[in-house]
Design a protein around this motif. Structure first.
Motif, PDB file in Angstrom:
ATOM      1  N   LEU A  93      48.221  34.096  41.373  1.00  0.00           N
ATOM      2  CA  LEU A  93      47.414  33.339  40.428  1.00  0.00           C
ATOM      3  C   LEU A  93      48.280  32.357  39.655  1.00  0.00           C
ATOM      4  O   LEU A  93      47.832  31.278  39.269  1.00  0.00           O
ATOM      5  CB  LEU A  93      46.693  34.290  39.468  1.00  0.00           C
ATOM      6  CG  LEU A  93      45.725  35.269  40.135  1.00  0.00           C
ATOM      7  CD1 LEU A  93      45.078  36.158  39.090  1.00  0.00           C
ATOM      8  CD2 LEU A  93      44.663  34.524  40.927  1.00  0.00           C
ATOM      9  N   LEU A 126      42.889  36.760  33.441  1.00  0.00           N
ATOM     10  CA  LEU A 126      41.800  36.558  34.380  1.00  0.00           C
ATOM     11  C   LEU A 126      41.028  37.855  34.499  1.00  0.00           C
ATOM     12  O   LEU A 126      41.608  38.914  34.744  1.00  0.00           O
ATOM     13  CB  LEU A 126      42.364  36.150  35.747  1.00  0.00           C
ATOM     14  CG  LEU A 126      43.208  34.884  35.756  1.00  0.00           C
ATOM     15  CD1 LEU A 126      43.864  34.728  37.127  1.00  0.00           C
ATOM     16  CD2 LEU A 126      42.349  33.698  35.442  1.00  0.00           C
ATOM     17  N   GLU A 140      42.512  40.734  50.668  1.00  0.00           N
ATOM     18  CA  GLU A 140      43.355  40.812  49.474  1.00  0.00           C
ATOM     19  C   GLU A 140      44.821  40.577  49.780  1.00  0.00           C
ATOM     20  O   GLU A 140      45.541  39.948  49.003  1.00  0.00           O
ATOM     21  CB  GLU A 140      43.172  42.176  48.799  1.00  0.00           C
ATOM     22  CG  GLU A 140      43.763  42.269  47.399  1.00  0.00           C
ATOM     23  CD  GLU A 140      43.025  41.370  46.414  1.00  0.00           C
ATOM     24  OE1 GLU A 140      43.694  40.752  45.567  1.00  0.00           O
ATOM     25  OE2 GLU A 140      41.784  41.285  46.502  1.00  0.00           O
ATOM     26  N   ARG A 152      42.837  22.950  40.658  1.00  0.00           N
ATOM     27  CA  ARG A 152      43.095  24.200  39.935  1.00  0.00           C
ATOM     28  C   ARG A 152      42.624  24.147  38.489  1.00  0.00           C
ATOM     29  O   ARG A 152      42.307  25.180  37.902  1.00  0.00           O
ATOM     30  CB  ARG A 152      44.597  24.512  39.974  1.00  0.00           C
ATOM     31  CG  ARG A 152      45.120  24.747  41.378  1.00  0.00           C
ATOM     32  CD  ARG A 152      46.459  25.432  41.343  1.00  0.00           C
ATOM     33  NE  ARG A 152      46.388  26.731  40.684  1.00  0.00           N
ATOM     34  CZ  ARG A 152      47.408  27.575  40.563  1.00  0.00           C
ATOM     35  NH1 ARG A 152      48.579  27.240  41.059  1.00  0.00           N
ATOM     36  NH2 ARG A 152      47.257  28.720  39.944  1.00  0.00           N
ATOM     37  N   TRP A 154      40.082  28.938  40.687  1.00  0.00           N
ATOM     38  CA  TRP A 154      41.132  28.985  41.708  1.00  0.00           C
ATOM     39  C   TRP A 154      41.109  30.312  42.451  1.00  0.00           C
ATOM     40  O   TRP A 154      41.236  30.358  43.676  1.00  0.00           O
ATOM     41  CB  TRP A 154      42.494  28.753  41.067  1.00  0.00           C
ATOM     42  CG  TRP A 154      43.667  29.137  41.926  1.00  0.00           C
ATOM     43  CD1 TRP A 154      44.629  30.067  41.666  1.00  0.00           C
ATOM     44  CD2 TRP A 154      44.004  28.589  43.214  1.00  0.00           C
ATOM     45  NE1 TRP A 154      45.539  30.147  42.680  1.00  0.00           N
ATOM     46  CE2 TRP A 154      45.179  29.241  43.653  1.00  0.00           C
ATOM     47  CE3 TRP A 154      43.425  27.625  44.026  1.00  0.00           C
ATOM     48  CZ2 TRP A 154      45.781  28.962  44.870  1.00  0.00           C
ATOM     49  CZ3 TRP A 154      44.027  27.341  45.251  1.00  0.00           C
ATOM     50  CH2 TRP A 154      45.190  28.002  45.659  1.00  0.00           C
ATOM     51  N   GLU A 155      40.918  31.423  41.732  1.00  0.00           N
ATOM     52  CA  GLU A 155      40.874  32.732  42.379  1.00  0.00           C
ATOM     53  C   GLU A 155      39.661  32.832  43.307  1.00  0.00           C
ATOM     54  O   GLU A 155      39.754  33.339  44.430  1.00  0.00           O
ATOM     55  CB  GLU A 155      40.840  33.848  41.332  1.00  0.00           C
ATOM     56  CG  GLU A 155      40.878  35.238  41.933  1.00  0.00           C
ATOM     57  CD  GLU A 155      40.852  36.335  40.895  1.00  0.00           C
ATOM     58  OE1 GLU A 155      40.983  37.507  41.276  1.00  0.00           O
ATOM     59  OE2 GLU A 155      40.692  36.013  39.699  1.00  0.00           O
ATOM     60  N   THR A 173      34.921  36.604  39.122  1.00  0.00           N
ATOM     61  CA  THR A 173      36.110  36.184  38.391  1.00  0.00           C
ATOM     62  C   THR A 173      35.751  35.029  37.467  1.00  0.00           C
ATOM     63  O   THR A 173      34.715  34.380  37.651  1.00  0.00           O
ATOM     64  CB  THR A 173      37.241  35.744  39.356  1.00  0.00           C
ATOM     65  OG1 THR A 173      38.351  35.262  38.613  1.00  0.00           O
ATOM     66  CG2 THR A 173      36.751  34.635  40.280  1.00  0.00           C
ATOM     67  N   SER A 219      38.487  39.788  36.635  1.00  0.00           N
ATOM     68  CA  SER A 219      37.850  39.749  37.941  1.00  0.00           C
ATOM     69  C   SER A 219      37.435  41.140  38.369  1.00  0.00           C
ATOM     70  O   SER A 219      37.995  42.136  37.914  1.00  0.00           O
ATOM     71  CB  SER A 219      38.791  39.142  38.975  1.00  0.00           C
ATOM     72  OG  SER A 219      39.915  39.963  39.124  1.00  0.00           O
ATOM     73  N   SER A 278      38.074  32.676  37.105  1.00  0.00           N
ATOM     74  CA  SER A 278      39.056  31.699  37.562  1.00  0.00           C
ATOM     75  C   SER A 278      38.515  31.022  38.819  1.00  0.00           C
ATOM     76  O   SER A 278      38.317  31.677  39.848  1.00  0.00           O
ATOM     77  CB  SER A 278      40.397  32.381  37.870  1.00  0.00           C
ATOM     78  OG  SER A 278      41.230  31.534  38.650  1.00  0.00           O
ATOM     79  N   ASN A 286      40.307  28.236  33.103  1.00  0.00           N
ATOM     80  CA  ASN A 286      40.142  29.681  33.214  1.00  0.00           C
ATOM     81  C   ASN A 286      39.432  30.264  32.003  1.00  0.00           C
ATOM     82  O   ASN A 286      39.711  29.904  30.865  1.00  0.00           O
ATOM     83  CB  ASN A 286      41.504  30.363  33.373  1.00  0.00           C
ATOM     84  CG  ASN A 286      42.161  30.030  34.695  1.00  0.00           C
ATOM     85  OD1 ASN A 286      41.492  29.700  35.667  1.00  0.00           O
ATOM     86  ND2 ASN A 286      43.486  30.097  34.730  1.00  0.00           N
ATOM     87  N   MET A 308      45.867  36.929  49.613  1.00  0.00           N
ATOM     88  CA  MET A 308      45.621  36.166  48.393  1.00  0.00           C
ATOM     89  C   MET A 308      46.919  35.594  47.832  1.00  0.00           C
ATOM     90  O   MET A 308      47.943  36.287  47.785  1.00  0.00           O
ATOM     91  CB  MET A 308      44.958  37.042  47.327  1.00  0.00           C
ATOM     92  CG  MET A 308      43.487  37.302  47.557  1.00  0.00           C
ATOM     93  SD  MET A 308      42.466  35.821  47.272  1.00  0.00           S
ATOM     94  CE  MET A 308      42.551  35.682  45.482  1.00  0.00           C
ATOM     95  N   PHE A 346      39.827  33.246  47.341  1.00  0.00           N
ATOM     96  CA  PHE A 346      39.167  34.411  47.930  1.00  0.00           C
ATOM     97  C   PHE A 346      38.267  33.995  49.091  1.00  0.00           C
ATOM     98  O   PHE A 346      38.163  34.686  50.104  1.00  0.00           O
ATOM     99  CB  PHE A 346      38.351  35.130  46.851  1.00  0.00           C
ATOM    100  CG  PHE A 346      37.930  36.523  47.221  1.00  0.00           C
ATOM    101  CD1 PHE A 346      38.852  37.554  47.297  1.00  0.00           C
ATOM    102  CD2 PHE A 346      36.593  36.809  47.478  1.00  0.00           C
ATOM    103  CE1 PHE A 346      38.464  38.843  47.640  1.00  0.00           C
ATOM    104  CE2 PHE A 346      36.190  38.092  47.809  1.00  0.00           C
ATOM    105  CZ  PHE A 346      37.126  39.111  47.896  1.00  0.00           C
TER     106      PHE A 346
END
Length: 353
Positions: free
Chosen positions: A145, A185, A139, A80, A127-128, A123, A187, A125, A85, A142, A132
């Motif tokens: 965050l 974040l 979605e 992570r 991690w995001e 994004t 995105s 991030s 970020n 998910m 994804f």
């Protein structure tokens, strides 16, 4: 970037590895969550990222579903925090060729090919983007965050703990220049022209707000302590560093305030010993400061240090009165625990007054 770019493939058994060009895998919701292709800026970055993923991947079974994989990834601080970020752009292409986490908008848009439902998420991030890819762009599946536990911990950690968690853990990538996450974040979910939402234009990070410590800290790595000699800073430490026992023992001879100053400013034991010797040879803070300045310390700093460690006239007089009431030789007075607890070295001229 084109010449040095490498693609890391995680999971997928024999398909895992580092490639010059991204392999093409089946995509869509009906395909398994792994493997995932990740574009890296260099082979070094790809190798480092592989080492971060490997311990977690080795614990997963070939039949692990998206929820199991997300849980495992979420419990890995290394995964992570590998890319802090707000410091990199990621384009998670879930329907396209090649599918995977791209690092440029051009690469993501070129992956459309003949897909009617080409879809990707932009994004900052990692991690995001990773999550994804695991949920195949759904979605509703998910993960958060930030978990409630992480949000609760934010208000209960010490300064050093927060520093160690947010910066030191993020330094595992040798190619990163910063280690501080941003507050938000940014995105965007992009689709092809068949959808109502057009492809959003590139987003750029805002200029650093120098009035906001957290915002400005994302521009350069935060230094925990500068290491100094008498002439100035010789290096910087970006992780929590404790003073050595030798440095602490030497510093105690300068009194509480003087000790805290030299230890917080990163002076090493040999330099602290020099400061102690000069202090013992001089009865006035003026001559003390001048001798330190002759060795390279800024005169203003030396003067301030003298203010911290020298006794003022009232304290001199109180020690003289105390010594006059003690019926013991001077040599025993110098070794007296009562004076040691005060944390001060008393110049000989005062003892002989």
């Amino acid at each position: 970037m084109a010449d040095s770019t490498r693609w890391l493939v995680i999971g997928g058994g024999s398909k895992a590895g580092v490639y010059r060009t991204c392999p093409v895998f089946p995509c869509g919701r009906s395909t398994p969550p792994l493997p995932i292709a990740i574009e890296c800026e260099s082979e070094t970055e790809a190798r480092s990222l592989y080492r971060i993923f490997q311990p977690t991947l080795s614990k997963l079974s070939p039949k692990s579903g998206p929820s199991d994989i997300l849980t495992a990834f979420q419990h890995s601080d290394g995964i992570r925090n590998f890319f802090p970020n707000g410091t990199r752009d990621f384009y998670a292409v879930v329907i396209g060729a090649p599918a995977g986490i791209h690092r440029t908008r051009t690469g993501a848009e070129n992956s459309k090919g003949s897909f009617a439902y080409h879809s990707y998420r932009h994004t900052q991030s990692f991690w995001e983007a990773l999550a994804f890819m695991v949920v195949k762009g759904q979605e509703a599946r998910m993960p958060p965050l930030l978990t409630s536990t992480e949000l609760a911990e934010e208000s209960h950690v010490s300064l050093e703990e927060a520093f160690d968690r947010n910066l030191h853990l993020g330094s595992s990538s040798p190619t990163l220049g910063t280690t501080t996450p941003t507050d938000s974040l940014r995105s965007s979910l992009s689709h092809d022209r068949r959808h109502d939402d057009p492809v959003s234009p590139p987003r750029y990070a805002p200029e650093a707000d120098h009035t906001n410590p957290r915002a400005s800290s994302s521009a350069t790595p935060i230094v925990y302590i500068h290491v100094r000699n008498l002439s100035g800073v010789v290096s910087s430490q970006h992780h929590v560093t404790r003073p050595s026992l030798e440095a602490t023992a030497q510093a105690r001879r300068l009194g509480e305030d003087g000790a805290r100053y030299v230890l917080a400013h990163g002076y090493q034991p040999s330099d602290i010993a020099t400061i102690v010797q000069i202090y013992r040879r001089n009865d006035s803070k003026e001559s003390f400061a001048l001798q330190l300045a002759a060795l390279g310390m800024a005169l203003a700093e030396a003067t301030y240090l003298g203010d911290l460690i020298y006794l003022d006239s009232k304290e001199y007089q109180s020690i003289i009165v105390l010594l006059n009431t003690l019926d013991m030789p001077i040599t025993e007075v110098l070794q007296s625990p009562s004076l040691e607890l005060r944390g001060f070295y008393v110049p000989a001229s005062v003892l002989l007054t």
